[in-house]
Design a protein around this motif. Sequence first.
Motif, PDB file in Angstrom:
ATOM      1  N   TRP A  30       0.813  -1.218   0.000  1.00 13.41           N
ATOM      2  CA  TRP A  30       0.000   0.000   0.000  1.00 13.41           C
ATOM      3  C   TRP A  30       0.846   1.267   0.000  1.00 13.41           C
ATOM      4  N   THR A  31       2.165   1.160   0.059  1.00  8.00           N
ATOM      5  CA  THR A  31       3.027   2.346   0.092  1.00  8.00           C
ATOM      6  C   THR A  31       3.590   2.703  -1.276  1.00  8.00           C
ATOM      7  N   THR A  32       3.101   2.089  -2.310  1.00  7.51           N
ATOM      8  CA  THR A  32       3.612   2.314  -3.660  1.00  7.51           C
ATOM      9  C   THR A  32       3.486   3.770  -4.113  1.00  7.51           C
ATOM     10  N   GLU A  33       4.447   4.199  -4.900  1.00  6.20           N
ATOM     11  CA  GLU A  33       4.391   5.492  -5.580  1.00  6.20           C
ATOM     12  C   GLU A  33       4.232   5.286  -7.086  1.00  6.20           C
ATOM     13  N   ALA A  34       3.970   4.038  -7.496  1.00  4.23           N
ATOM     14  CA  ALA A  34       3.940   3.690  -8.918  1.00  4.23           C
ATOM     15  C   ALA A  34       2.876   4.465  -9.693  1.00  4.23           C
ATOM     16  N   ASN A  35       1.837   4.920  -9.008  1.00  2.00           N
ATOM     17  CA  ASN A  35       0.799   5.702  -9.685  1.00  2.00           C
ATOM     18  C   ASN A  35       1.161   7.188  -9.748  1.00  2.00           C
ATOM     19  N   LEU A  36       2.276   7.571  -9.124  1.00  2.43           N
ATOM     20  CA  LEU A  36       2.715   8.966  -9.101  1.00  2.43           C
ATOM     21  C   LEU A  36       3.989   9.204  -9.896  1.00  2.43           C
ATOM     22  N   LEU A  37       4.897   8.243  -9.830  1.00  7.47           N
ATOM     23  CA  LEU A  37       6.228   8.428 -10.403  1.00  7.47           C
ATOM     24  C   LEU A  37       6.696   7.162 -11.101  1.00  7.47           C
ATOM     25  N   GLN A  38       7.457   7.355 -12.147  1.00  6.70           N
ATOM     26  CA  GLN A  38       8.128   6.240 -12.801  1.00  6.70           C
ATOM     27  C   GLN A  38       9.624   6.454 -12.653  1.00  6.70           C
ATOM     28  N   GLY A  39      10.366   5.375 -12.754  1.00  4.01           N
ATOM     29  CA  GLY A  39      11.810   5.451 -12.593  1.00  4.01           C
ATOM     30  C   GLY A  39      12.205   4.854 -11.265  1.00  4.01           C
ATOM     31  N   LYS A  40      13.490   4.775 -11.036  1.00  2.17           N
ATOM     32  CA  LYS A  40      13.991   4.208  -9.782  1.00  2.17           C
ATOM     33  C   LYS A  40      13.815   5.194  -8.634  1.00  2.17           C
ATOM     34  N   ARG A  41      13.521   4.686  -7.467  1.00  8.06           N
ATOM     35  CA  ARG A  41      13.446   5.513  -6.262  1.00  8.06           C
ATOM     36  C   ARG A  41      14.850   5.896  -5.806  1.00  8.06           C
ATOM     37  N   ILE A  42      15.793   4.953  -5.954  1.00  7.11           N
ATOM     38  CA  ILE A  42      17.186   5.178  -5.548  1.00  7.11           C
ATOM     39  C   ILE A  42      18.061   4.203  -6.319  1.00  7.11           C
ATOM     40  N   ASP A  43      19.325   4.569  -6.516  1.00 13.36           N
ATOM     41  CA  ASP A  43      20.238   3.639  -7.175  1.00 13.36           C
ATOM     42  C   ASP A  43      21.402   3.322  -6.242  1.00 13.36           C
ATOM     43  N   THR A  44      22.250   2.407  -6.668  1.00 11.53           N
ATOM     44  CA  THR A  44      23.343   1.951  -5.803  1.00 11.53           C
ATOM     45  C   THR A  44      24.346   3.063  -5.520  1.00 11.53           C
ATOM     46  N   HIS A  45      24.540   3.985  -6.480  1.00 12.94           N
ATOM     47  CA  HIS A  45      25.470   5.099  -6.253  1.00 12.94           C
ATOM     48  C   HIS A  45      24.938   6.023  -5.148  1.00 12.94           C
ATOM     49  N   GLU A  46      23.638   6.328  -5.195  1.00 13.83           N
ATOM     50  CA  GLU A  46      23.034   7.182  -4.157  1.00 13.83           C
ATOM     51  C   GLU A  46      23.112   6.504  -2.790  1.00 13.83           C
ATOM     52  N   THR A 150      16.190   9.977 -12.976  1.00 11.70           N
ATOM     53  CA  THR A 150      15.403   8.842 -13.463  1.00 11.70           C
ATOM     54  C   THR A 150      13.913   8.991 -13.167  1.00 11.70           C
ATOM     55  N   ASP A 151      13.493  10.044 -12.476  1.00 11.99           N
ATOM     56  CA  ASP A 151      12.077  10.234 -12.144  1.00 11.99           C
ATOM     57  C   ASP A 151      11.293  10.785 -13.322  1.00 11.99           C
ATOM     58  N   ALA A 152      10.078  10.321 -13.437  1.00 12.41           N
ATOM     59  CA  ALA A 152       9.126  10.908 -14.378  1.00 12.41           C
ATOM     60  C   ALA A 152       7.793  10.998 -13.638  1.00 12.41           C
ATOM     61  N   ILE A 153       7.282  12.201 -13.468  1.00 16.47           N
ATOM     62  CA  ILE A 153       6.016  12.374 -12.757  1.00 16.47           C
ATOM     63  C   ILE A 153       4.871  11.960 -13.663  1.00 16.47           C
ATOM     64  N   ILE A 154       4.007  11.095 -13.168  1.00 13.29           N
ATOM     65  CA  ILE A 154       2.817  10.694 -13.903  1.00 13.29           C
ATOM     66  C   ILE A 154       1.552  11.049 -13.128  1.00 13.29           C
ATOM     67  N   ALA A 155       1.731  11.650 -11.947  1.00  9.45           N
ATOM     68  CA  ALA A 155       0.582  12.062 -11.128  1.00  9.45           C
ATOM     69  C   ALA A 155      -0.155  13.196 -11.821  1.00  9.45           C
ATOM     70  N   GLU A 156      -1.455  13.229 -11.610  1.00 11.49           N
ATOM     71  CA  GLU A 156      -2.258  14.297 -12.206  1.00 11.49           C
ATOM     72  C   GLU A 156      -2.190  15.580 -11.393  1.00 11.49           C
ATOM     73  N   LYS A 157      -1.880  15.466 -10.110  1.00  9.11           N
ATOM     74  CA  LYS A 157      -1.777  16.630  -9.233  1.00  9.11           C
ATOM     75  C   LYS A 157      -0.298  16.992  -9.040  1.00  9.11           C
ATOM     76  N   PRO A 158      -0.009  18.269  -8.773  1.00 10.59           N
ATOM     77  CA  PRO A 158       1.381  18.650  -8.492  1.00 10.59           C
ATOM     78  C   PRO A 158       1.887  17.956  -7.215  1.00 10.59           C
ATOM     79  N   LEU A 159       3.163  17.643  -7.196  1.00 15.66           N
ATOM     80  CA  LEU A 159       3.755  16.966  -6.040  1.00 15.66           C
ATOM     81  C   LEU A 159       4.550  17.958  -5.201  1.00 15.66           C
ATOM     82  N   GLU A 160       4.370  17.872  -3.895  1.00 13.44           N
ATOM     83  CA  GLU A 160       5.187  18.603  -2.940  1.00 13.44           C
ATOM     84  C   GLU A 160       5.262  17.750  -1.687  1.00 13.44           C
ATOM     85  N   PHE A 161       6.183  18.101  -0.804  1.00  9.07           N
ATOM     86  CA  PHE A 161       6.341  17.377   0.446  1.00  9.07           C
ATOM     87  C   PHE A 161       5.640  18.096   1.587  1.00  9.07           C
ATOM     88  N   VAL A 162       4.994  17.318   2.436  1.00 10.24           N
ATOM     89  CA  VAL A 162       4.469  17.765   3.717  1.00 10.24           C
ATOM     90  C   VAL A 162       5.547  17.432   4.741  1.00 10.24           C
TER      91      VAL A 162
END
Length: 168
Positions: A30-46, A150-162
Motif C-alpha cells: 500500500w506504500t507504492t508510488e507507482a501511480n505517481l512516479l516512474q523510474g527508480k526511487r534510488i540507485d546503488t550510487h546514491e 530517473t524520475d518521471a512524474i505521472i501524477a495528475e496533481k502537483p507533487l510537494e512534500f508535507v
Amino acid sequence: MITTAVLDDVSALEKLVNSAYRGETSKQGWTTEANLLQGKRIDTHELSALFQNKENTILKFTKDNTIVGCVLLVNKGDKIYLGMLTVSPNLQNSGIGKQLLKAAETHALELNINKIVMTVISIREELIAWYNRHGFADTGDREPFPLNDTDAIIAEKPLEFVVLEKIV
C-alpha cells in the motif's frame, strides 16, 4: 531483527527500496508510488553515498537472512531526519514498519535528540494518516518535490512534500 546496515548491504537495499516504491512489484503493497512516479526511487550510487556521510545511519530489518525493511536516519544536530522507511510489499501490514519507527526513536534518544522530522508526498493521504497514527504531526511546512535523473512524474496533481514531526 533490526541492525545497522553496512556498505555491503547496498545491493539488497537498492532492490528492496525500489521494489516497495516503484514498478509493478510495489503495487502488492500500500506504500507504492507507482501511480505517481516512474523510474527508480534510488540507485546503488546514491545508497553508497549515504554510507559515506557519518551523520547517516541506515537500520535494516532482516528476516530469514533477507533484508525486508529499512529506514534512513540523518543526524541534523537538534533533530533526526527520517527517510526511506521501507517494508517489502508482501510483508506490509505485518508490524515491521512500526518496529523500524520504534528503532528510529531509540536511535534518536541514544543521541540525546528528541525530535524526528520527515517528509511525505502531500497527496499520499493514507501514508500521512499512518504517520499521524504513530505520533507524527503536520508542521504546516511544505517543500518542493525534487526530481532525480530517473524520475518521471505521472501524477495528475502537483507533487510537494508535507513536513511531519514527532517529539519522542
